[in-house]
Scaffold this motif. Structure first.
Motif, PDB file in Angstrom:
ATOM      1  N   LYS A   1      -9.043   9.135-102.915  1.00 11.81           N
ATOM      2  CA  LYS A   1      -9.985   9.620-104.682  1.00 11.81           C
ATOM      3  C   LYS A   1     -11.023  10.904-103.977  1.00 11.81           C
ATOM      4  O   LYS A   1     -11.190  11.991-104.588  1.00 11.81           O
ATOM      5  N   LEU A   2     -11.681  10.800-102.690  1.00  5.55           N
ATOM      6  CA  LEU A   2     -11.935  12.135-102.246  1.00  5.55           C
ATOM      7  C   LEU A   2     -11.510  13.594-102.094  1.00  5.55           C
ATOM      8  O   LEU A   2     -11.892  14.589-102.847  1.00  5.55           O
ATOM      9  N   VAL A   3      -9.772  13.224-101.166  1.00  5.59           N
ATOM     10  CA  VAL A   3      -9.105  14.210-100.989  1.00  5.59           C
ATOM     11  C   VAL A   3      -8.609  14.536-102.870  1.00  5.59           C
ATOM     12  O   VAL A   3      -8.270  16.048-102.448  1.00  5.59           O
TER      13      VAL A   3
ATOM     14  N   PHE B   1      -5.175   7.557-109.858  1.00  4.70           N
ATOM     15  CA  PHE B   1      -6.316   7.691-109.097  1.00  4.70           C
ATOM     16  C   PHE B   1      -6.768   6.840-109.315  1.00  4.70           C
ATOM     17  O   PHE B   1      -8.087   6.290-107.935  1.00  4.70           O
ATOM     18  N   ILE B   2      -7.462   5.828-110.272  1.00  4.97           N
ATOM     19  CA  ILE B   2      -8.046   5.168-109.799  1.00  4.97           C
ATOM     20  C   ILE B   2      -7.791   4.026-109.293  1.00  4.97           C
ATOM     21  O   ILE B   2      -9.318   2.913-108.538  1.00  4.97           O
ATOM     22  N   GLN B   3      -6.937   3.917-108.477  1.00  2.05           N
ATOM     23  CA  GLN B   3      -5.875   2.225-108.098  1.00  2.05           C
ATOM     24  C   GLN B   3      -5.917   2.766-106.365  1.00  2.05           C
ATOM     25  O   GLN B   3      -6.790   2.378-105.374  1.00  2.05           O
ATOM     26  N   ALA B   4      -6.145   4.137-106.221  1.00  2.00           N
ATOM     27  CA  ALA B   4      -6.310   4.540-104.797  1.00  2.00           C
ATOM     28  C   ALA B   4      -7.805   4.241-104.382  1.00  2.00           C
ATOM     29  O   ALA B   4      -8.320   3.858-104.817  1.00  2.00           O
ATOM     30  N   ASN B   5      -7.365   4.887-102.782  1.00  2.85           N
ATOM     31  CA  ASN B   5      -8.147   3.946-101.594  1.00  2.85           C
ATOM     32  C   ASN B   5      -9.585   5.211-102.136  1.00  2.85           C
ATOM     33  O   ASN B   5      -8.873   6.259-101.932  1.00  2.85           O
TER      34      ASN B   5
ATOM     35  N   ALA C   1       1.602  -2.676-112.272  1.00  3.27           N
ATOM     36  CA  ALA C   1       0.029  -1.667-111.866  1.00  3.27           C
ATOM     37  C   ALA C   1       0.607  -0.630-113.140  1.00  3.27           C
ATOM     38  O   ALA C   1       1.280  -0.751-113.552  1.00  3.27           O
ATOM     39  N   ASP C   2      -0.665   0.465-113.091  1.00  3.41           N
ATOM     40  CA  ASP C   2      -0.684   1.245-114.540  1.00  3.41           C
ATOM     41  C   ASP C   2       0.199   2.068-112.980  1.00  3.41           C
ATOM     42  O   ASP C   2      -0.826   3.050-111.974  1.00  3.41           O
ATOM     43  N   VAL C   3       1.623   3.012-113.362  1.00  2.76           N
ATOM     44  CA  VAL C   3       1.923   4.318-112.548  1.00  2.76           C
ATOM     45  C   VAL C   3       0.865   5.552-113.740  1.00  2.76           C
ATOM     46  O   VAL C   3       1.618   6.288-112.845  1.00  2.76           O
ATOM     47  N   THR C   4       0.453   5.372-114.427  1.00  2.00           N
ATOM     48  CA  THR C   4      -0.065   6.945-115.186  1.00  2.00           C
ATOM     49  C   THR C   4      -0.414   7.454-113.936  1.00  2.00           C
ATOM     50  O   THR C   4      -1.745   6.495-113.714  1.00  2.00           O
ATOM     51  N   LEU C   5      -0.513   8.685-114.142  1.00  2.00           N
ATOM     52  CA  LEU C   5      -1.503   9.791-113.366  1.00  2.00           C
ATOM     53  C   LEU C   5      -3.045   9.206-112.919  1.00  2.00           C
ATOM     54  O   LEU C   5      -4.053   8.798-111.903  1.00  2.00           O
ATOM     55  N   TRP C   6      -3.473   9.339-113.861  1.00  2.00           N
ATOM     56  CA  TRP C   6      -5.121   8.066-113.885  1.00  2.00           C
ATOM     57  C   TRP C   6      -5.057   7.345-113.520  1.00  2.00           C
ATOM     58  O   TRP C   6      -6.028   6.651-112.474  1.00  2.00           O
TER      59      TRP C   6
ATOM     60  N   GLY D   1       0.979   1.766-104.100  1.00  2.00           N
ATOM     61  CA  GLY D   1       1.097   2.093-103.562  1.00  2.00           C
ATOM     62  C   GLY D   1       0.622   3.696-102.924  1.00  2.00           C
ATOM     63  O   GLY D   1       0.471   4.236-102.479  1.00  2.00           O
ATOM     64  N   ILE D   2       2.572   4.027-102.750  1.00  2.00           N
ATOM     65  CA  ILE D   2       3.080   4.954-102.320  1.00  2.00           C
ATOM     66  C   ILE D   2       3.153   6.100-103.599  1.00  2.00           C
ATOM     67  O   ILE D   2       2.547   7.411-103.039  1.00  2.00           O
TER      68      ILE D   2
END
Length: 237
Positions: free
Chosen positions: A27-29, A19-23, A11-16, A177-178
């Motif tokens: 993302k809207l939040v 964000f990309i992998q988030a629900n 998994a990509d654990v950078t900030l970007w 995910g966390i």
């Protein structure tokens, strides 16, 4: 098991990446909180610079007002420019003064009341300008952490659903995910903390400026009261 672990995509654990992998809800939040943070800093910069200009304008006006220049001359000079702060209060009082004497004012008490009311209205308008948009900072300061927490709860729920679907509690599966979920809380705090600090500071500054203008209004009211006595007292004797 070892082969499976090696085959699993990292998994990509950078900030970007988080964000990309988030629900999409998360993302809207995040986007909403980032927008609120940007607008918060825009307000902070604008109000800080604006309060600085206001304080300098008050200093200049007080210097001119107490320099011994006549009220009529000062009124003529200020009528040619946009009045703000103390000058707006001064102009409101002088306009009522001139209108009343042009119409033949006879009651000192009624004239004083009208002048005081005109200054109160001008003072209220100036206070509204000082406090404009500060309410947004208070709202962001109180609401942003909870909005970020909402994103975190949604993200954690999504993570648990993914865990249930994969039937694996491996840290490599759970951690991304966390992390995505906690990023929403971090952004909420990033928006809230400057908003709270700035709101307290700017509200205090607005109160000090307002107190200066209110003090001037009281002093100018006393000056005009003495002049009203001089002009109208002989008529009423």
């Amino acid at each position: 098991m070892e082969n499976i672990a090696l085959a699993a995509p990292s998994a990509d654990v950078t900030l970007w990446g988080l964000f990309i992998q988030a629900n999409w809800v998360v993302k809207l939040v995040m986007l909403g909180l980032l927008g609120a943070s940007i607008w918060t800093w825009a307000i902070i910069v604008d109000k800080t610079l604006g309060f600085g200009r206001t304080r300098r304008a008050l200093d200049r006006f007080e210097q001119v007002f107490w320099s011994g220049q006549s009220l009529e001359e000062l009124y003529r000079n200020l009528s040619e420019r946009r009045a703000t702060g103390m000058s707006a209060i001064f102009m409101a009082a002088m306009r009522e003064w001139k209108k009343s004497f042009e119409k033949g004012a006879r009651s000192p008490i009624a004239l004083q009341m009208r002048i005081d009311k005109a200054m109160d209205v001008a003072l209220a308008r100036e206070n509204d300008k000082l406090e404009a948009r500060l309410g947004f900072l208070a709202t962001i300061g109180s609401a942003a952490p909870f909005i970020g927490l909402f994103g975190t709860v949604v993200g954690i729920m999504t993570s648990f659903q993914a865990i249930a679907a994969s039937k694996s509690t491996n840290l490599a599966v759970v951690a991304p995910g966390i992390a995505e979920a906690l990023l929403a809380t971090a952004i909420g705090l990033l928006a809230a903390i400057p908003a709270v600090i700035a709101y307290n500071k700017l509200s205090s500054d607005a109160g000090k400026i307002s107190a200066r203008m209110e003090g001037f209004a009281d002093e100018f009211s006393a000056i005009l009261s003495r002049q009203i006595d001089e002009k109208l007292a002989p008529r009423n004797q």
